[in-house]
Write an enzyme that holds these catalytic residues in place. Structure first.
Site, PDB file in Angstrom:
ATOM      1  N   ASP A  31      -8.638   5.056  -1.741  1.00  0.00           N
ATOM      2  CA  ASP A  31      -8.970   4.682  -0.362  1.00  0.00           C
ATOM      3  C   ASP A  31     -10.470   4.386  -0.276  1.00  0.00           C
ATOM      4  OD1 ASP A  31      -7.522   5.322   2.640  1.00  0.00           O
ATOM      5  OD2 ASP A  31      -9.708   5.123   2.579  1.00  0.00           O
ATOM      6  N   ILE A  32     -10.819   3.327   0.432  1.00  0.00           N
ATOM      7  CA  ILE A  32     -12.219   2.903   0.547  1.00  0.00           C
ATOM      8  C   ILE A  32     -13.054   3.907   1.351  1.00  0.00           C
ATOM      9  CG2 ILE A  32     -12.095   1.545   2.694  1.00  0.00           C
ATOM     10  CD1 ILE A  32     -13.581  -0.695   1.176  1.00  0.00           C
ATOM     11  N   ASN A  88       1.119   6.938   8.266  1.00  0.00           N
ATOM     12  CA  ASN A  88       0.824   6.674   9.672  1.00  0.00           C
ATOM     13  C   ASN A  88       1.674   5.497  10.133  1.00  0.00           C
ATOM     14  OD1 ASN A  88      -1.229   8.655   9.907  1.00  0.00           O
ATOM     15  ND2 ASN A  88      -2.656   7.289   8.860  1.00  0.00           N
ATOM     16  N   VAL A  97      -3.944  -0.473   8.846  1.00  0.00           N
ATOM     17  CA  VAL A  97      -3.506  -1.513   7.904  1.00  0.00           C
ATOM     18  C   VAL A  97      -1.980  -1.588   7.981  1.00  0.00           C
ATOM     19  CG1 VAL A  97      -3.434  -2.282   5.518  1.00  0.00           C
ATOM     20  CG2 VAL A  97      -5.484  -1.127   6.377  1.00  0.00           C
ATOM     21  N   HIS A 101       2.069   2.272   3.560  1.00  0.00           N
ATOM     22  CA  HIS A 101       1.366   3.000   2.498  1.00  0.00           C
ATOM     23  C   HIS A 101       1.485   4.493   2.695  1.00  0.00           C
ATOM     24  CE1 HIS A 101      -1.448   2.011   5.756  1.00  0.00           C
ATOM     25  NE2 HIS A 101      -2.034   3.179   5.518  1.00  0.00           N
ATOM     26  N   HIS A 103      -0.569   7.927   2.096  1.00  0.00           N
ATOM     27  CA  HIS A 103      -1.854   8.532   1.758  1.00  0.00           C
ATOM     28  C   HIS A 103      -1.549   9.770   0.921  1.00  0.00           C
ATOM     29  CE1 HIS A 103      -4.471   6.521   4.863  1.00  0.00           C
ATOM     30  NE2 HIS A 103      -3.300   6.360   5.465  1.00  0.00           N
TER      31      HIS A 103
END
Ligand code: DGP
Length: 120
Positions: A31-32, A88, A97, A101, A103
């Site tokens: 993750d950025i 999420n 986004v 995905h 996390h």
């Protein structure tokens, strides 16, 4: 694939990311904006915007994403102490986004509730 999907661009190597795992169906990258020492995103190659867009035919894929999370958790040594997996979905969950995905968070005690104060 929608032109503006950041995660599709990462999957297609049009955008840089630190990819830590990939196979035919899934890609995992750091993750950025990490919320924990280990914060990896596990994404399907298939563009599915949200959990609500899942179809019956995606059940195997969603199971696979969890198997990948298992593998990545072991690779990043958070399997023994524990980790959290979060999806999420939509505005109230803070989804930013719109490409499904998981996390994967670990490397510190995650004692908070599921609330999102960067707890993701
Ligand atoms: P969310 O949609 O809120 O479940 O989380 C999306 C996550 O994606 C967020 O923690 C930050 C991360 N992210 C957003 N843009 C990029 C990017 O360009 N590269 C990487 N590696 N992560 C990103």
């Amino acid at each position: 694939m929608p032109d503006d999907c950041i995660f599709c661009k990462i999957i297609n190597r049009e955008l840089d990311a630190e990819i830590v795992y990939e196979d035919e169906h899934a890609v995992a990258f750091k993750d950025i904006n990490p919320a924990a020492p280990v914060h990896i995103l596990v994404v399907p190659r298939k563009h599915i915007p949200t959990l609500l867009d899942l179809k019956k035919e995606d059940e195997g894929l969603v199971g696979h994403l969890h198997t990948v999370a298992n593998e990545v958790a072991r690779a990043f040594n958070v399997d023994k102490k524990g980790f959290r997996v979060v999806i999420n979905c939509g505005a109230d969950a803070g989804q930013i986004v719109f490409h499904l995905h998981l996390h994967l968070l670990g490397g510190r005690p995650l004692l908070q509730t599921m609330a999102k104060g960067r707890g993701v």
